[in-house]
Write a protein that holds these residues in place. Structure first.
Motif, mmCIF file in Angstrom:
data_model
loop_
_atom_site.group_PDB
_atom_site.id
_atom_site.type_symbol
_atom_site.label_atom_id
_atom_site.label_comp_id
_atom_site.label_asym_id
_atom_site.label_seq_id
_atom_site.Cartn_x
_atom_site.Cartn_y
_atom_site.Cartn_z
ATOM 1 N N THR A 243 -33.845 -26.152 22.216
ATOM 2 C CA THR A 243 -33.133 -25.230 22.199
ATOM 3 C C THR A 243 -31.884 -25.369 20.648
ATOM 4 O OG1 THR A 243 -32.606 -24.005 24.414
ATOM 5 C CG2 THR A 243 -30.966 -22.958 22.599
ATOM 6 N N LEU A 244 -32.244 -24.592 20.100
ATOM 7 C CA LEU A 244 -31.723 -24.586 18.570
ATOM 8 C C LEU A 244 -30.410 -23.580 18.294
ATOM 9 C CD1 LEU A 244 -34.121 -26.092 15.784
ATOM 10 C CD2 LEU A 244 -32.618 -27.395 17.431
ATOM 11 N N ILE A 245 -29.293 -24.087 17.739
ATOM 12 C CA ILE A 245 -28.385 -23.063 17.288
ATOM 13 C C ILE A 245 -27.967 -22.786 16.112
ATOM 14 C CG2 ILE A 245 -25.589 -21.904 18.073
ATOM 15 C CD1 ILE A 245 -26.487 -23.339 20.563
ATOM 16 N N ALA A 246 -28.053 -22.187 15.544
ATOM 17 C CA ALA A 246 -27.167 -21.664 13.818
ATOM 18 C C ALA A 246 -26.222 -20.509 14.215
ATOM 19 C CB ALA A 246 -28.838 -20.639 13.614
ATOM 20 N N VAL A 247 -25.412 -21.383 13.237
ATOM 21 C CA VAL A 247 -24.250 -19.649 12.824
ATOM 22 C C VAL A 247 -24.210 -19.485 11.597
ATOM 23 C CG1 VAL A 247 -21.982 -19.558 12.476
ATOM 24 C CG2 VAL A 247 -22.456 -20.765 14.979
ATOM 25 N N ILE A 248 -24.963 -18.139 10.818
ATOM 26 C CA ILE A 248 -25.267 -18.118 9.636
ATOM 27 C C ILE A 248 -23.698 -16.793 9.174
ATOM 28 C CG2 ILE A 248 -26.542 -17.099 8.141
ATOM 29 C CD1 ILE A 248 -29.075 -17.856 9.766
ATOM 30 N N LEU A 249 -22.967 -17.169 8.513
ATOM 31 C CA LEU A 249 -21.889 -16.256 8.140
ATOM 32 C C LEU A 249 -21.944 -16.254 6.326
ATOM 33 C CD1 LEU A 249 -19.505 -18.680 8.896
ATOM 34 C CD2 LEU A 249 -19.851 -16.545 10.397
#
Length: 463
Positions: A243-249
């Motif tokens: 599992t990978l997690i991305a946070v994009i702002l």
């Protein structure tokens, strides 16, 4: 000198030069503000840009609202069936919102699904009041958990993410929160992986639905938008047990946010290992964007989407896709494949080519008020120690909230029987069952003119 022919010619060329510069500056895009991609199990950072720059979280805030609630359930202070009551304070929140009448009771289970899928601001406040006894006490719990988790650049001043320049975070901090939500409360996965909800005859679509329906292995988590933040998302994907997690702002549109996330995950799953751990990233690399960010960082447009995110033309390796499309790239784009007969963009084809075809049929989760029983017990202390008064933010009405209150007051004067229509706890008890509101017709629990208030911004094919 300006009266001479040479002087006038000089002025003309200077004006032409600076005018062109201003035009180019006005059309330039700020692009993605900040992002990070991490391995959910190890915390290894696979890719990042400005990950420690302060930013406005918008509705990513609701992940912490959910985290504090799940912790209260684990500690026995609440259950999924505990009652949440719509208060005057919670109802006063601006959209996106449900608009339940004051006194309406529903379960924590329903509240969690509503805030994580529909992103209703009024329900987020009502949930906080139920869990901690007051909005300010809940905010104290949110900030205490942020400190405990090591979210060093995060400060919460409300439980929903509506505009408040005092409420800040970073991509790195939100990645830590997303990891903690998955790790500490695995049961949370069933709350944030739905593309929409159905309440009575109303369908409430998630802003993350196309990501969930189209991207292989997508299973969460939360989107957010206010003008000062642009389009944010915390997303998760699981493939082959990883599992990978991305946070994009700070994306320029909902589609750019989603297409960028898809591209980031596709590249990330081809990359093993990683360098630094997300927990080891310290300090702050900059302040939040100036007010009005969304007006400076606009949607790229159909041609630019295809130049950057068309899966048919993407390179097979490297992380070289994080820049805006160049003029050279735009000239190479053949618009005939995604343009309707009337010359307008065919957004269905653009979605297919930038996100992939829908792999899962859209099926909203059915929700209702439920059958609430009992009231949560507010904790006497948070994270093992008393909270200093200085750490308890006092919620302040913002201009949007004040305007909403004024509009509601005018509607109150004209609404028929508004006082008698309110569903109070005592009335519910006299009816014979705490869960009775769930049996009422869905429309009867909403304030006239305020039920299912549309989200901000309004949905469109690109969002």
């Amino acid at each position: 000198m300006f009266s001479s022919p040479i002087g006038r010619l000089t002025v003309f060329f200077l004006a032409l030069f600076f005018g062109a510069a201003a035009l180019n500056s006005g059309s330039a895009r700020a692009d993605i503000g900040a992002f990070i991609l991490v391995d959910a199990k190890t915390g290894k950072v696979l890719e990042e840009k400005n990950a420690t720059r302060k930013w406005y979280p918008a509705s990513l805030t609701k992940m912490m609202t959910a985290y504090v609630t799940f912790k209260a359930i684990r500690e026995g202070r609440a259950t999924l069936n505990s009652a949440v009551v719509q208060s005057k304070n919670s109802l006063s929140e601006p959209p996106s919102k449900m608009g339940f009448k004051v006194g309406t009771r529903f379960t924590i289970d329903t509240a969690l699904k509503i805030i994580l899928v529909k992103s209703a601001n009024d329900v987020a406040v009502a949930l906080g009041e139920a869990v901690s006894g007051s909005e300010s006490a809940f905010l104290a719990a949110m900030n205490a958990e942020a400190r405990r988790l090591g979210m060093t650049n995060t400060r919460f001043t409300n439980p929903h993410g509506l505009p408040d320049n005092g409420q800040v975070t970073t991509a790195r901090d939100m990645a830590i929160l997303a990891m903690a939500l998955r790790r500490d409360f695995p049961e949370s996965k069933k709350f944030y992986n739905h593309p929409g909800l159905r309440f009575g005859k109303k369908t409430l679509r998630s802003a993350n639905r196309e990501f969930l329906l189209r991207v292989p292995g997508a299973n969460g988590m939360k989107t957010g938008y206010i003008c000062n933040s642009g389009y944010n998302v915390a997303a998760s994907v699981t493939r082959r047990g990883r599992t990978l997690i991305a946070v994009i702002l700070g994306a320029g549109s909902g589609l750019e946010r989603t297409a960028f996330a898809r591209q980031l995950f596709d590249k990330g799953f081809r990359k093993r290992g990683g360098g630094k751990n997300v927990a080891s990233m310290t300090g702050s690399s900059g302040n939040p964007p100036a007010n009005g960010y969304c007006r400076r960082n606009r949607s790229p447009g159909a041609k630019a989407y295809m130049a950057r995110f068309d899966m048919k033309n993407e390179p097979s390796g490297g992380f070289l896709f994080f820049r805006s499309a160049s003029d050279k790239q735009l000239k190479k784009v053949d618009e005939s494949g995604f343009t309707l007969a009337n010359g307008k963009p065919d957004w269905a084809k653009i979605l297919d080519r930038t996100l992939g075809p829908r792999r899962i049929a859209y099926k909203p989760l059915q929700v209702s008020l439920g059958k609430p029983s009992g009231t949560p017990k507010a904790a006497a202390n948070i994270a093992g120690s008393q909270i200093p008064a200085s750490d308890i933010p006092v919620p302040a009405a913002n201009p949007m909230r004040r305007a909403e209150i004024e509009i509601r007051a005018k509607l109150q004067n004209t609404a028929q029987g508004s006082a008698s229509d309110a569903i109070t706890q005592s009335a519910s008890a006299s009816a014979g069952s705490a869960g009775e509101p769930a049996q009422a017709a869905p429309g009867s629990i909403f304030r006239k003119g305020l039920d299912f208030t549309v989200p901000v911004p309004a949905p469109s094919p690109r969002k």
